[in-house]
Design a protein around this motif. Structure first.
Motif, short mmCIF file in Angstrom:
data_model
loop_
_atom_site.label_atom_id
_atom_site.label_comp_id
_atom_site.label_asym_id
_atom_site.label_seq_id
_atom_site.Cartn_x
_atom_site.Cartn_y
_atom_site.Cartn_z
N UNK A 302 0.77 -1.18 0.06
CA UNK A 302 0.04 -0.03 -0.27
C UNK A 302 0.45 1.57 -0.24
N UNK A 303 0.77 2.08 -0.62
CA UNK A 303 1.59 3.41 -1.04
C UNK A 303 0.29 4.14 -0.67
N UNK A 304 0.67 4.75 0.55
CA UNK A 304 0.33 6.11 1.26
C UNK A 304 1.12 8.13 1.12
N UNK A 305 -0.29 8.29 0.58
CA UNK A 305 0.26 9.56 0.57
C UNK A 305 0.16 10.57 1.99
N UNK A 306 1.42 10.79 1.95
CA UNK A 306 1.11 11.72 3.36
C UNK A 306 1.65 13.17 3.09
N UNK A 307 1.49 13.65 4.69
CA UNK A 307 1.40 15.43 4.46
C UNK A 307 2.04 15.85 6.05
N UNK A 308 2.23 17.07 6.62
CA UNK A 308 2.35 17.43 7.79
C UNK A 308 0.81 17.80 8.01
N UNK A 329 5.33 5.02 2.15
CA UNK A 329 4.86 6.91 2.20
C UNK A 329 5.51 7.44 1.30
N UNK A 330 5.07 8.44 0.87
CA UNK A 330 5.31 9.97 -0.45
C UNK A 330 4.40 11.12 0.02
N UNK A 331 5.72 11.07 -0.17
CA UNK A 331 5.40 13.16 0.35
C UNK A 331 6.03 13.84 1.11
N UNK A 332 5.25 14.37 2.82
CA UNK A 332 5.94 15.27 3.40
C UNK A 332 6.03 14.42 4.71
N UNK A 333 6.93 14.35 6.06
CA UNK A 333 6.47 14.40 7.09
C UNK A 333 4.64 14.48 8.08
#
Length: 435
Positions: A302-308, A329-333
């Protein structure tokens, strides 16, 4: 356990005796009882309550509202690497407003903005049922000015003030189709929040990759997930991209429902997450287990796109899945909030002090920081949620090649690039249990 429920019952009865219809109590007395009682309830439940003073020294009645009191509680939480309290979330809210949140009722402009660079402001999200959506605004649209204020990052505070103090705004934007600048007056108006911002498929190596973008975990999502996942199963989806970049949390029961659809068969019946409370409330420590779901996809990756903006129940979902499934995980902390609340109705308020911390099956949690992505990528607000968007493109590239594309993204992405105007999402992990 009984003494805790009894205490809350007594406090509730006490305040009822001090209502505005009681001729024997002044408004000042009612205010004192409200704040003193809110203090007692919240202190007992608060996860980090050991340093909080007693009622006399804390002087609850000098606060104007229960919200101000709980904001003061936040100072007693552990400090992060910058020396600031990690609790940014304990809150109190009027019951009517809270009920509107749970139902997805909103009253705002229905769109949010983010700077692509210092001179380029884009619409980053548009709610489907909002005024903005009905009048043709969409993600990726370039905004040139707002109320005659040039849309540059140097003016972000001025622009934010315009949004916070007005119910109507004049927006000048560039229309890509006609290649001309246009002006639109946008207004705040009531609408019902749509928790699914987008879902579709991408073809990679003759296989279907599913995509699901969820903005919040509210009850209405439970009705949508079975339909979406039945469709994923019918299309033989083997890999899923779950986009949580704008998801600040919500109801844990809704998150759990989604989690049960994501796990491999071997995880059914095993630990999803555990909760741990303060010493006085250790009796409420609990374990939640994965359960069988007809919509389960048996995913290996599973790919999760994340951000702050990714927090609370969103982070709980990622943490719960990690021991059983390859999560990328792809994106930002992320925000770093693996703590949650119960809702305590008291008079016309809902009290929600941070009351528990969550751990996955490997006893892993977050301490001071959020999840670090495997691949840093800024929110590509110039593109819609399609294969051209930077984070989605990176996930598809990795699935196809088993490596990420070369990136020039910054390792730390500044939060002060956004003007978030879709207010009625739930930035919390709320256990569906009240006292």
């Amino acid at each position: 356990m009984t003494k805790h429920f009894l205490m809350l019952f007594i406090l509730g009865s006490l305040f009822c005796s001090c209502s505005k219809d009681d001729n024997f109590q002044s408004a000042a007395d009612s205010h004192t009882v409200l704040l003193d009682s809110s203090f007692i309830i919240s202190k007992e439940m608060y996860l980090w309550n050991t340093g909080i003073k007693d009622n006399k020294d804390f002087n609850p009645s000098h606060f104007k509202t229960p919200l101000e009191l709980l904001i003061e509680f936040r100072k007693y939480s552990p400090k992060n690497d910058q020396g600031l309290p990690i609790d940014n979330w304990s809150f109190a809210i009027e019951k009517e407003t809270w009920n509107n949140l749970l139902q997805g009722s909103s009253n705002d402009f229905g769109c949010s903005f983010r700077f692509k660079d210092s001179q380029d402001l884009r619409i980053s999200a548009v709610q489907q049922n909002s005024f903005a959506h009905k009048n043709g605004l969409y993600r990726g649209l370039q905004v040139l000015s707002i109320n005659d204020i040039k849309a540059t990052i140097a003016n972000i505070d001025l622009i934010s003030k315009e949004f916070n103090t007005n119910t109507k705004l004049s927006i000048v934007y560039f229309d890509k189709e006609t290649q001309v600048n246009k002006t639109l007056i946008i207004s705040k108006e009531p609408y019902v929040l749509e928790p699914v911002m987008a879902n579709n498929y991408f073809d990679v190596n003759n296989k279907k990759v599913g995509y699901l973008n969820i903005s919040t975990f509210i009850n209405s999502l439970n009705n949508k997930l079975p339909v979406i996942f039945d469709d994923f199963k019918a299309n033989a989806v083997e890999v899923l991209i779950i986009d949580l970049r704008y998801n600040g949390g919500g109801l844990t029961s809704v998150m759990e429902n989604l989690a049960n659809m994501l796990i491999p068969s071997g995880a059914v019946g095993k630990t999803m997450y555990t909760t741990k409370h303060n010493t006085d409330y250790a009796m409420f420590d609990s374990t939640t287990f994965f359960s069988a779901s007809d919509q389960r996809l048996d995913l290996k990756t599973i790919y999760f796109i994340v951000s702050h903006n990714t927090a609370s129940s969103s982070e709980m979902l990622i943490n719960a899945i990690k021991p059983y499934t390859n999560t990328i995980l792809i994106g930002e902390e992320t925000q770093g909030k693996l703590v949650g609340m119960y809702t305590v109705p008291f008079h016309n308020y809902i009290l929600a002090p941070v009351s528990f911390k969550t751990y996955n099956a490997k006893d892993e949690s977050l301490e001071k920081n959020g999840f670090i992505p495997n691949y840093y990528k800024e929110d590509d607000v110039a593109n819609d949620f399609d294969q051209n968007e930077g984070c989605i493109s990176a996930a598809l590239y990795h699935y196809k090649n088993n490596v990420f594309p070369t990136s020039k993204s910054k390792l730390r992405i500044e939060a002060k690039q956004e003007i978030v105007l879709i207010h009625n999402t739930l930035p919390f992990a709320i256990k569906d249990k009240t006292f």
